[in-house]
Design an enzyme around this catalytic site. Sequence first.
Site, PDB file in Angstrom:
ATOM      1  N   PRO A 263     -50.320  95.479   0.241  1.00 29.97           N
ATOM      2  CA  PRO A 263     -51.894  95.320   0.218  1.00 29.97           C
ATOM      3  C   PRO A 263     -52.320  93.919  -0.047  1.00 29.97           C
ATOM      4  O   PRO A 263     -51.933  93.358  -1.070  1.00 29.97           O
ATOM      5  CB  PRO A 263     -52.470  96.154  -0.465  1.00 29.97           C
ATOM      6  CG  PRO A 263     -51.446  97.355  -0.494  1.00 29.97           C
ATOM      7  CD  PRO A 263     -50.190  96.651  -0.525  1.00 29.97           C
ATOM      8  N   GLU A 264     -53.046  93.209   0.654  1.00 25.56           N
ATOM      9  CA  GLU A 264     -53.632  91.736   0.306  1.00 25.56           C
ATOM     10  C   GLU A 264     -55.106  92.038   0.088  1.00 25.56           C
ATOM     11  O   GLU A 264     -55.762  93.002   0.043  1.00 25.56           O
ATOM     12  CB  GLU A 264     -53.146  90.968   1.103  1.00 25.56           C
ATOM     13  CG  GLU A 264     -51.804  90.882   1.776  1.00 25.56           C
ATOM     14  CD  GLU A 264     -51.158  89.934   2.889  1.00 25.56           C
ATOM     15  OE1 GLU A 264     -52.107  88.933   3.054  1.00 25.56           O
ATOM     16  OE2 GLU A 264     -50.473  90.359   3.339  1.00 25.56           O
TER      17      GLU A 264
ATOM     18  N   ARG B 117     -39.400  84.013   2.790  1.00 26.52           N
ATOM     19  CA  ARG B 117     -40.238  84.918   3.585  1.00 26.52           C
ATOM     20  C   ARG B 117     -40.379  84.851   5.017  1.00 26.52           C
ATOM     21  O   ARG B 117     -40.292  83.844   5.682  1.00 26.52           O
ATOM     22  CB  ARG B 117     -41.921  84.819   2.870  1.00 26.52           C
ATOM     23  CG  ARG B 117     -41.796  84.705   1.585  1.00 26.52           C
ATOM     24  CD  ARG B 117     -41.208  86.222   0.877  1.00 26.52           C
ATOM     25  NE  ARG B 117     -42.210  87.171   1.181  1.00 26.52           N
ATOM     26  CZ  ARG B 117     -43.411  87.658   0.674  1.00 26.52           C
ATOM     27  NH1 ARG B 117     -43.945  86.986  -0.118  1.00 26.52           N
ATOM     28  NH2 ARG B 117     -44.047  88.778   1.255  1.00 26.52           N
TER      29      ARG B 117
END
Length: 269
Positions: free
Chosen positions: A2-3, A258
């Site tokens: 969750p951001e 990433r």
Amino acid sequence: MPELPEVETTVRALNRAIAGRRIRSAWVGWRRLFERSPERRALPAALVGRRIYRVDRTGKFVCFRFASGATLALHQKMSGRITIGAPDQYARFTLTLDDGRQVVFSDKRKFGRGYFYRRAIGEPLTGLGPDAAALAADPAAFGQRLAARRGRIKSVLLNQAVVAGIGNIYADEILWRAKIHPVRLASVLTTVDHRRLAAATRAVLGQAMRRGGTSFRDYLDPNLRRGTYWTVRAVYQRAGEPCRRCRTSIQKATVGGRGTHYCPTCQRV
Ligand SMILES: [Zn+2]
């Protein structure tokens, strides 16, 4: 993970549902959730009897605020989920309220972390940079923070000490919208880039919040509803699919370890 949009959706729903309620009992089913917390030996008893006067957000932390400056902060990390209802098989921590309802922190993969501060907050919350949503309202201030950093813009946006709240999904979405290649150095971006980046941050986070965030793997809001940003995302996990602006195939690369998605035509190095 969750951001900002998912955490903001979560805290708004929690605040609507439970602000003003008192904690009748608390249960910790997995001690390591609080292993880095101050006061960890006093938990969960130190929470009992406290009234929750507000639930809000600091970066990606969900913060339950109590009287006298006490705060309980939960970070959902990879798979944490905060819901109101019955505990599921992955429940690690619960708060039972004075009206009988339960706030449940479930975490399948156990990366989540909790912190309890009896008075003023401390690390890790104090180590965060300004909130992304607020900083993006001021392109010059945003630019100043980015310009001071070594490293590629994608990695700098993910650094919570520079700007808090952005993670892997929205970093890719913001850079696509701003037409900035993720491997460009943060320190060489121009004033025009800063303006575009700030505008893109506002637009992407705003749209994601209106859609209740992104339900990609585990995220659901406190009422078990999915966020629908996934259906309108521009690049994240769309490798090989056409760019929504120019139809070029979206590429995937690794930047700072990433997975990173971008359009090689819209976003030039
Ligand atoms: Zn494109």
